[in-house]
Design an enzyme around this catalytic site. Structure first.
Site, PDB file in Angstrom:
ATOM      1  CG  ASN A  13      -1.715   1.217   1.420  1.00 50.19           C
ATOM      2  OD1 ASN A  13      -1.771   2.063   0.519  1.00 50.19           O
ATOM      3  ND2 ASN A  13      -2.363   1.350   2.565  1.00 50.19           N
ATOM      4  CE  LYS A  15      -0.061   3.098   4.834  1.00 50.16           C
ATOM      5  NZ  LYS A  15       0.091   3.184   6.277  1.00 50.16           N
ATOM      6  CG  HIS A  99      -5.618   1.957   5.504  1.00 52.24           C
ATOM      7  ND1 HIS A  99      -5.129   2.860   6.424  1.00 52.24           N
ATOM      8  CD2 HIS A  99      -4.632   1.060   5.286  1.00 52.24           C
ATOM      9  CE1 HIS A  99      -3.883   2.509   6.737  1.00 52.24           C
ATOM     10  NE2 HIS A  99      -3.564   1.433   6.063  1.00 52.24           N
ATOM     11  CD  GLU A 101      -2.632   5.412   6.952  1.00 52.30           C
ATOM     12  OE1 GLU A 101      -2.640   5.425   5.711  1.00 52.30           O
ATOM     13  OE2 GLU A 101      -1.715   4.872   7.621  1.00 52.30           O
ATOM     14  CD  GLU A 169      -3.127  -2.371   7.546  1.00 55.75           C
ATOM     15  OE1 GLU A 169      -2.039  -2.598   7.028  1.00 55.75           O
ATOM     16  OE2 GLU A 169      -3.776  -1.323   7.309  1.00 55.75           O
ATOM     17  N   GLY A 175       3.034   2.294  10.837  1.00 50.47           N
ATOM     18  CA  GLY A 175       4.016   3.359  10.680  1.00 50.47           C
ATOM     19  C   GLY A 175       4.786   3.710  11.945  1.00 50.47           C
ATOM     20  CB  SER A 216       5.643  -1.857  11.980  1.00 50.42           C
ATOM     21  OG  SER A 216       5.296  -0.511  12.265  1.00 50.42           O
TER      22      SER A 216
END
Ligand code: 13P
Length: 254
Positions: A13, A15, A99, A101, A169, A175, A216
């Site tokens: 991904n 992003k 996701h 985010e 996730e 991250g 990660s």
């Protein structure tokens, strides 16, 4: 249908990263994969702007192409949005939905994620449905409840092992360089597998659904994470941007 009809899926991904120059990383990845024959499917999910040129670069290579989001309608007055059918038109075979985010930046609820996953299936795409707890939810001991709620709320009618991938996730692992212990990953994935049975029409079908781990994942922890029971691949952010790092993760399946 035997389980190996759905091999693990390692998806990158990207992003909101990458310009046309970044297509060189896709080229480099193709080179590394030549003759490698990993025991997993490999996919890149670049930003919308790179989907068409990346499709040209990938050609008929084994690397699949996915989007990072879609709208739930086929077309219409939705400025700035992209329909699942548009992704399919460019050669995508999958799309990430829900996701964390997008849940955070765009206020996406389970109901919205469900509509997007249904749109993906309507367009013939695999939906990669993301779920995961926040650090506060984990500390409060609510992880499994959160996963149950997200699975019940985010999967549309008709979801099955062929059209749906779950990406677990943990929000706090994305991250940050932090990852759950292998025991924690095993517990979450086993729970997801169990909960899926009610959503995809039984345990047998649930056993075939790919459940990725994301957060990660790096070359130095991929083998350990991918060896956890019920982990069927990875959804990779930062480490998917460089072909060498991404291939280092795919190597867990060589
Ligand atoms: P990182 O691999 O950068 O932690 O991101 C994970 C992720 O969010 C993939 O969708």
């Amino acid at each position: 249908m035997p389980a190996h009809d759905f091999p693990p899926l390692v998806a990158g991904n990207w992003k909101m990263n990458g310009t046309l120059a970044s297509l060189d990383e896709a080229r480099a990845l193709m080179k590394k994969l030549q003759g490698a024959n990993p025991r997993c499917d490999v996919m890149l999910c670049p930003p919308f702007t790179l989907i068409h040129p990346m499709a040209g670069v990938l050609g008929d290579s084994t690397i699949a192409l996915g989007g990072q989001d879609c709208h739930w309608e086929r077309s219409g007055a939705h400025t700035g949005d992209i329909a699942a059918e548009m992704l399919a038109d460019l050669g995508c075979t999958a799309v990430i939905v829900g996701h964390s985010e997008r849940r955070t930046d765009h206020g996406e609820t389970d109901e919205i994620v469900k509509r997007k996953a249904a749109a993906a299936h309507r367009a013939g795409l695999v939906s990669i449905v993301c779920i995961g707890e926040t650090i506060d939810e984990r500390k409060a001991g609510k992880t499994l409840d959160v996963l149950s709620r997200q699975i019940a709320g985010s999967l549309p009618e008709g979801a099955n092992a062929a059209n749906t991938v779950i990406a677990y996730e943990p929000v706090w692992a994305i991250g940050t360089g932090l990852t759950p212990t292998t025991d924690e990953v095993a517990e979450a994935h086993a729970h997801i597998r169990k909960e899926l049975a009610a959503r995809v029409g039984g345990e047998e079908e649930a056993a075939r659904v790919r459940i990725q781990y994301g957060g990660s994942v790096k070359p130095n922890n991929a083998h350990e994470l991918m060896s956890v029971p019920n982990v069927d691949g990875a959804l990779v952010g930062g480490a998917s941007l460089k072909a060498a790092d991404f291939f280092g993760i795919i190597e867990a399946y060589l």
